[in-house]
Scaffold this active site. Sequence first.
Site, mmCIF file in Angstrom:
data_model
loop_
_atom_site.group_PDB
_atom_site.id
_atom_site.type_symbol
_atom_site.label_atom_id
_atom_site.label_comp_id
_atom_site.label_asym_id
_atom_site.label_seq_id
_atom_site.Cartn_x
_atom_site.Cartn_y
_atom_site.Cartn_z
ATOM 1 N N LEU A 1 -9.452 24.765 51.065
ATOM 2 C CA LEU A 1 -10.369 23.868 51.298
ATOM 3 C C LEU A 1 -10.636 23.674 52.914
ATOM 4 O O LEU A 1 -10.098 23.911 53.489
ATOM 5 C CB LEU A 1 -10.064 22.221 50.971
ATOM 6 C CG LEU A 1 -9.750 22.598 49.317
ATOM 7 C CD1 LEU A 1 -8.938 21.020 48.473
ATOM 8 C CD2 LEU A 1 -11.044 22.604 48.849
ATOM 9 N N PRO A 2 -12.029 22.867 53.197
ATOM 10 C CA PRO A 2 -11.836 22.211 54.550
ATOM 11 C C PRO A 2 -11.276 21.493 55.339
ATOM 12 O O PRO A 2 -10.941 21.688 56.586
ATOM 13 C CB PRO A 2 -13.814 21.821 54.409
ATOM 14 C CG PRO A 2 -14.190 21.866 53.626
ATOM 15 C CD PRO A 2 -12.468 22.320 51.771
ATOM 16 N N LYS B 1 0.164 28.631 62.796
ATOM 17 C CA LYS B 1 -1.214 28.993 62.785
ATOM 18 C C LYS B 1 -1.975 28.536 64.319
ATOM 19 O O LYS B 1 -2.495 29.484 64.776
ATOM 20 C CB LYS B 1 -2.401 29.073 61.651
ATOM 21 C CG LYS B 1 -3.735 29.272 62.238
ATOM 22 C CD LYS B 1 -4.218 29.234 60.864
ATOM 23 C CE LYS B 1 -5.780 30.277 61.272
ATOM 24 N NZ LYS B 1 -6.777 29.356 60.710
ATOM 25 N N THR C 1 -6.977 25.774 56.494
ATOM 26 C CA THR C 1 -6.188 24.908 57.872
ATOM 27 C C THR C 1 -6.084 24.023 57.911
ATOM 28 O O THR C 1 -7.388 22.692 58.357
ATOM 29 C CB THR C 1 -7.387 26.151 58.794
ATOM 30 O OG1 THR C 1 -6.567 27.902 58.794
ATOM 31 C CG2 THR C 1 -6.291 26.149 60.667
ATOM 32 N N LYS D 1 -12.741 24.436 66.011
ATOM 33 C CA LYS D 1 -11.350 23.213 64.629
ATOM 34 C C LYS D 1 -10.629 23.785 64.609
ATOM 35 O O LYS D 1 -9.283 22.505 64.532
ATOM 36 C CB LYS D 1 -11.955 23.763 63.424
ATOM 37 C CG LYS D 1 -11.589 23.086 62.790
ATOM 38 C CD LYS D 1 -11.243 23.640 60.795
ATOM 39 C CE LYS D 1 -10.607 23.377 60.119
ATOM 40 N NZ LYS D 1 -10.503 24.652 58.283
#
Lengths: 308, 308, 308, 308
Positions: free
Chosen positions: B69-70, B180, B105, B255
């Site tokens: 998901l975003p 990450k 993420t 982002k």
Amino acid sequence: MSLSNYSVAFIGLGNMGGPMAANLLKANAKVCVFDLVPQAVAELQSQGATAAASAEEAVKGADIVISMLPAGRHVQGLYLGDSERGVAGLIDVLEQNTLVIDSSTIDAATSILVGKTLAEKGIAFVDAPVSGGTAGAAAGTLTFIVGGEVSAYEKAQPVLSAMGKNIFHAGQNGAGQIAKICNNMLLSVLMVGTSEALQMAIDNGLDPKVMSDIMLQSSGRNWTLELYNPCPGVMPNVPSSNDYTGGFMVDLMRKDLGLALDTALKSHSSTPMGAMAQNLYNMHSMQGSGMRDFSSIFELFSAQNKQQ
Amino acid sequence: MSLSNYSVAFIGLGNMGGPMAANLLKANAKVCVFDLVPQAVAELQSQGATAAASAEEAVKGADIVISMLPAGRHVQGLYLGDSERGVAGLIDVLEQNTLVIDSSTIDAATSILVGKTLAEKGIAFVDAPVSGGTAGAAAGTLTFIVGGEVSAYEKAQPVLSAMGKNIFHAGQNGAGQIAKICNNMLLSVLMVGTSEALQMAIDNGLDPKVMSDIMLQSSGRNWTLELYNPCPGVMPNVPSSNDYTGGFMVDLMRKDLGLALDTALKSHSSTPMGAMAQNLYNMHSMQGSGMRDFSSIFELFSAQNKQQ
Amino acid sequence: MSLSNYSVAFIGLGNMGGPMAANLLKANAKVCVFDLVPQAVAELQSQGATAAASAEEAVKGADIVISMLPAGRHVQGLYLGDSERGVAGLIDVLEQNTLVIDSSTIDAATSILVGKTLAEKGIAFVDAPVSGGTAGAAAGTLTFIVGGEVSAYEKAQPVLSAMGKNIFHAGQNGAGQIAKICNNMLLSVLMVGTSEALQMAIDNGLDPKVMSDIMLQSSGRNWTLELYNPCPGVMPNVPSSNDYTGGFMVDLMRKDLGLALDTALKSHSSTPMGAMAQNLYNMHSMQGSGMRDFSSIFELFSAQNKQQ
Amino acid sequence: MSLSNYSVAFIGLGNMGGPMAANLLKANAKVCVFDLVPQAVAELQSQGATAAASAEEAVKGADIVISMLPAGRHVQGLYLGDSERGVAGLIDVLEQNTLVIDSSTIDAATSILVGKTLAEKGIAFVDAPVSGGTAGAAAGTLTFIVGGEVSAYEKAQPVLSAMGKNIFHAGQNGAGQIAKICNNMLLSVLMVGTSEALQMAIDNGLDPKVMSDIMLQSSGRNWTLELYNPCPGVMPNVPSSNDYTGGFMVDLMRKDLGLALDTALKSHSSTPMGAMAQNLYNMHSMQGSGMRDFSSIFELFSAQNKQQ
């Protein structure tokens, strides 16, 4: 390969120049040496070199002249002389077809000026700054980055191979200096960037060894993670695991960053990351870390008295 | 390896989630899918997936739930519900011993909150953000960086292996997200630092290919020089040689850098290089490059209308 | 005050030097002028100056010599000569007790060298760089920042007062240059910092005029908010309200920042903010804004195609 | 002006809130106070305040409620309650037409949320963060920057005037917070930029007092040169001349910079100078200077063990 047919003059026998000249002797070159410090000359003499009382004397009969000096003004003074002090340069005594190899790390403008002036007298010149430090100089594993004509580069190769492992041809005169400082500017950015990424991981509970391993196999991979991790305890036998002793001193990195930013100012290049690294290394040195290994910049991010 | 014994629910079938779910189908897993976009569901259905009308329906009977998901609020809403909107979360319907793999993420704080809350009901959770882009998703060569208990990590491995090539265990819940973004923050620094070093070399007359080769074999070596050179023409088949199309978009890097700096603010970490990269990517995006590959940051340094 | 007893030689009649010399004529000084551009000489001649065919001729009989030249090498060449080109310097023709005022903005090292060399011949020298731009030069409202002996500073004052409003004594030779670039480096930081603070306020829904008023009366107060607001529409009659035309060009700020950072490199000073401003102005110029007013840096933060 | 017709509830009596409440008492307001620390309540009681045993009790019958709390979560908890802990908020007990003034420095998002939620019940809310420090709080010379409806702003003015000297209306709810952090972000940039300019002047032999005077009258002028010179010895009665004690603590500047950069991340604003200042203040604090005045950042540039 034996250099027994080569007659080399070596000028500048400091922490780097001394062991470099010694490696030429090991390769059977005839080496005539000069340094302002008599002890440095005596040390090489004891290893088989001929001692000269002056630079002029050292270069007599040499096929190849190698110099290893601290700054551009010394290199210019040695080869072109210094009219203010009434000192003549080697340009007046070097024979045509001599090859001059200057391994000093200096500003490219001086390398270009010296190379051009010598060329007018038929003397070949390459700038050939090194990386690899005193350990590499002793082990004969230096990297040379060479700027000059292809013919001069090729002529220099056997001699450089006796002192180093990797020899690159970067372009015309001055290109060796430019390539070295571009590389070292990037290295400083890798070191600072890796340090802050590792410390942020630690601050969030991750193990720096695990984090290093992950980045090493991901898109964060870089030379510092491969060979020179700045976080104490992650990698054995690197300065960070030895209280940041040995290695490449902060103040030497500052010297290279000074040359890099001076170059950027002259070529109107934008180098925000390099400028940031230069200022951080400056502050780090001012706080007393000038003689420690450059990976100690990690401590800017991990100060023990860290507060919330 | 066949996943024929696995019953997987896959929620979120966008540019990344769609091809990831398809790879599970290729590995013979039973896959039930849900997305708010009916076409995305239909596309997977045509490849053998079972379509669900809701997330609740999708997870019925699943051993493993995967979400892609975003942003953090979507993940939190999906699993824990949204009391403001009166929406229940999957936490109310998931059975004990289900394994939840969230590959979004997002901010680590949300991953930790969701993991902790699910754990209270006996539901295992790992955060497993990916890198490798849509190409890696399609090819099944993604990198997964996993945060969670060792047992959950091991249980997730066969499924992740059907979608990716490298699978790392970074630590406890949230550690996958942290690792990450630390990696990607460092990547942004490598990209900007490499760009400015290359352009400074060009500004001083060096060939960018020669300069890249030298740095690749020296202490400036990093992932961008190995695989993703930002200077057009140096490397074939990379975005810089294709007008900066394809690859990893500037706005996706923004982002990730936003998540990284948000994390740094919370953990009081100093990240001067990361902050510099974030601001440069911000400006670059504002000037219209948000949808181009992130190596296009090179153009900040090489503008054609460069003046003296 | 009338300068009718003063005989002044003025060398360098560009955008700044021309109107400065004109103001000396208005104050009734005898002025003999020289420039490499005959039109510039003719223009001053029409206003009452005596034209000279060379710098040597211009300084004959002058009590005071004023120069306004583009860079350090021109100033050094004018006064000390250029041995490479076989050109003699004014040092050979100037009489003892002449006062030399160099108003060029150049590196302090050159000012110090010229001052010291002239002093050996009994010729007084002050570096007196100006700020205030072409408008200030025409209006006679320039600021002069003077480096040199107190006696020379006092002797220069009446002449400088005919061309400027504020005259500061910064210290010994070179101090005028240092003070000017320190001030201008700080100005660049004020301009960028104010721009980003204003745009962040705008991005969060505030009116830039209200925000400017608040900061002007609070601890964010600075010269740019007082007199030179970079946000279009906040202040009338400033470059930002006139499409960033007029004022102080980006490329002149770049020149001053280049001198500042060169000085910082030499004195081992840390200037992270100045370095950041220099790089941002560099990028801004490279994107085509070199000839616009320096407050146009605001556009780096407010790009119209701003994306979410 | 007398506030004898006003009945004020004051919640949060720390270093700032205590003296602020005391000034209301001096202006003859009826003040009912609450704090979690009994001693703080007793102190105000001894000055004429009514003590309340809870926030709910304090606000009974109050026309105006003022709060001064450390962070957004405290403000949200106080007014809207905390469902996780089962704590009700003042929203359930406040009467219509009460005016709530929150003077805490917190994130604008929380101010907006609280303001909007209270408005739904007919309760007016302004965010009114202050600057001026504990000295200003005691002297009644604080600056208030107010966000909210004009009517609420006007109603708040008499009360704020009893505690402060300058009262600004920045815009709607949240605008007070935004304006304050934009101002303080700019202040941090002024402080760092001024420090590095002054130190560079010193490094080149100039007197910092002379340099400060020149910049104060030139385009480098800013609040720090006017009132808060960071270089020891230049200005009497400022923290830099008192070993950096008193004034505005480094860690409070860090808090404000944290809020500023969090805001910038959310609004996608570019703030390279603010980010630089934030990282430098972070490092400065980590090295043990968190409790010193924020002008001590000067020492990053002037370290005594400065090396060549």
